[in-house]
Design an enzyme around this catalytic site. Structure first.
Site, PDB file in Angstrom:
ATOM      1  N   HIS A   1       0.867  -1.269   0.073  1.00  0.00           N
ATOM      2  CA  HIS A   1       0.153   0.036  -0.052  1.00  0.00           C
ATOM      3  C   HIS A   1       0.984   1.206   0.125  1.00  0.00           C
ATOM      4  O   HIS A   1       0.592   2.482  -0.749  1.00  0.00           O
ATOM      5  CB  HIS A   1      -0.920  -0.060   1.140  1.00  0.00           C
ATOM      6  CG  HIS A   1      -2.059   0.928   1.428  1.00  0.00           C
ATOM      7  ND1 HIS A   1      -3.267   1.130   0.871  1.00  0.00           N
ATOM      8  CD2 HIS A   1      -1.632   2.525   1.887  1.00  0.00           C
ATOM      9  CE1 HIS A   1      -3.406   2.280   1.293  1.00  0.00           C
ATOM     10  NE2 HIS A   1      -2.706   3.118   2.071  1.00  0.00           N
ATOM     11  N   GLU A   2       1.765   1.204   0.831  1.00  0.00           N
ATOM     12  CA  GLU A   2       2.783   2.518   1.042  1.00  0.00           C
ATOM     13  C   GLU A   2       3.508   2.644  -0.563  1.00  0.00           C
ATOM     14  O   GLU A   2       3.669   3.688  -0.826  1.00  0.00           O
ATOM     15  CB  GLU A   2       3.755   2.167   2.168  1.00  0.00           C
ATOM     16  CG  GLU A   2       3.060   2.434   3.478  1.00  0.00           C
ATOM     17  CD  GLU A   2       2.082   3.728   3.419  1.00  0.00           C
ATOM     18  OE1 GLU A   2       2.713   4.768   3.325  1.00  0.00           O
ATOM     19  OE2 GLU A   2       0.926   3.445   3.526  1.00  0.00           O
ATOM     20  N   HIS A  24       1.466   4.296  -2.957  1.00  0.00           N
ATOM     21  CA  HIS A  24       1.381   5.796  -3.085  1.00  0.00           C
ATOM     22  C   HIS A  24       2.506   6.381  -3.864  1.00  0.00           C
ATOM     23  O   HIS A  24       2.272   7.452  -4.329  1.00  0.00           O
ATOM     24  CB  HIS A  24       1.341   6.261  -1.779  1.00  0.00           C
ATOM     25  CG  HIS A  24       0.000   6.102  -0.831  1.00  0.00           C
ATOM     26  ND1 HIS A  24      -1.042   6.614  -1.248  1.00  0.00           N
ATOM     27  CD2 HIS A  24      -0.269   5.541   0.386  1.00  0.00           C
ATOM     28  CE1 HIS A  24      -2.113   6.335  -0.390  1.00  0.00           C
ATOM     29  NE2 HIS A  24      -1.516   5.702   0.664  1.00  0.00           N
ATOM     30  N   GLU A  65      -6.344   6.924  -1.506  1.00  0.00           N
ATOM     31  CA  GLU A  65      -6.471   5.813  -0.473  1.00  0.00           C
ATOM     32  C   GLU A  65      -6.900   4.521  -1.369  1.00  0.00           C
ATOM     33  O   GLU A  65      -6.430   3.517  -1.197  1.00  0.00           O
ATOM     34  CB  GLU A  65      -7.277   5.963   0.693  1.00  0.00           C
ATOM     35  CG  GLU A  65      -6.523   6.545   1.685  1.00  0.00           C
ATOM     36  CD  GLU A  65      -4.987   5.967   2.020  1.00  0.00           C
ATOM     37  OE1 GLU A  65      -5.330   4.903   2.421  1.00  0.00           O
ATOM     38  OE2 GLU A  65      -4.311   6.760   1.819  1.00  0.00           O
TER      39      GLU A  65
HETATM   40 ZN   LIG Z   1      -2.648   4.847   2.203  1.00  0.00          ZN
END
Ligand SMILES: [Zn+2]
Length: 275
Positions: free
Chosen positions: A138-139, A142, A196
């Site tokens: 997830h990171e 981004h 997100e």
């Molecule tokens: Zn996030």
């Protein structure tokens, strides 16, 4: 006393980095950027080196070889898939600083692949390898999707405002905000809910193709949710919950499972574990 000369430098530095333009996120969304992804990487490097240098001086970088090996294996597999899908990330300086701080539940990845992982995240959530893969995926997503540049663009808009206020109030401290601060400021700003959702989907795919269980994305956010009833983790202040996050992750599990039904583990790309 403030003079007009002292104001010129930060303002000029910021203006020099200005690159107003539209980019497109991996999901095809238009991104309005005040700072180019390349400039975001450059500024992130400066911010990362000073942040990690300070942590090192305080003796806060984890040195446990088992932990470093575990993080290196999981993240290295994610990086292998990331570089396949986003070839420009092959030039990134992928690295992870593991910060020995049991009180802090947080992780981040700056533009250019420089990451931090706090031991509080692993310990307080009792993360499995699959869950750790989901959160690092997830990171990393981004950063791959230029969300860092988007956040820095917002920080930049704020900073230009601060400089303007500094001029009006004759406040040199406020006016000293320079471009290198943007990357740090950006780390404090929440991602948008749209960002997100993008990071959820891209991250889940990276982790699944790297060989990790997609269902762990759901259990990870469940754990994060139960923890926040006692004390909201730092992580949640920068990662606001999109509508129906867990239901949406759950809905994507069959598609994800089809990408790697036998959960074949990806080769490990060697990355730097900062120490
Ligand atoms: Zn996030």
């Amino acid at each position: 006393m403030m003079t007009s000369t002292t104001l010129k430098l930060p303002t000029f530095t910021i203006m020099a980095l200005l690159l107003v333009g539209c980019a497109s996120s991996p999901t095809g969304r238009n991104q309005f950027l005040l700072i180019s992804p390349e400039a975001a990487i450059l500024e992130s490097e400066t911010a990362y080196l000073s942040t990690v240098g300070a942590l090192d001086e305080e003796g806060k970088l984890a040195t446990d070889p088992n932990l470093m090996g575990r993080v290196g294996r999981i993240t290295g597999r994610l990086v292998t898939i990331a570089e396949e899908d986003f070839p420009n990330s092959q030039d990134w300086q992928w690295s992870v600083a593991i910060i020995d701080d049991p009180e802090t539940v947080n992780a981040w990845c700056m533009a250019g692949g420089r990451m931090a992982l706090y031991t509080g995240l692993i310990d307080q959530l009792e993360l499995t390898d699959d869950e750790l893969a989901q959160i690092m995926g997830h990171e990393i997503s981004h950063a791959l999707a230029n969300h860092t540049a988007e956040r820095m663009s917002r920080a930049m808009a704020t900073t230009i405002g601060v400089v303007a206020v500094g001029v009006a109030a004759d406040n040199s401290a406020a006016a000293m905000a320079g471009a290198a601060l943007l990357a740090n400021l950006a780390l404090e700003l929440p991602n948008s809910r749209v960002a997100e959702t993008e990071a959820d989907t891209i991250g889940m795919e990276l982790a699944t193709r790297a060989g990790y269980d997609p269902e762990a994305a759901v259990t990870l956010w469940q754990k994060m949710g139960s923890l926040s009833e006692e004390r909201p983790p730092e992580f949640l202040s920068t990662h606001p919950e999109p509508e129906n996050r867990q239901a949406e992750l759950q809905r994507q599990i069959p598609t994800m499972l089809a990408l790697n039904p036998n959960r074949v583990k990806a080769p490990i790309t060697e990355i730097e574990i900062v120490r």
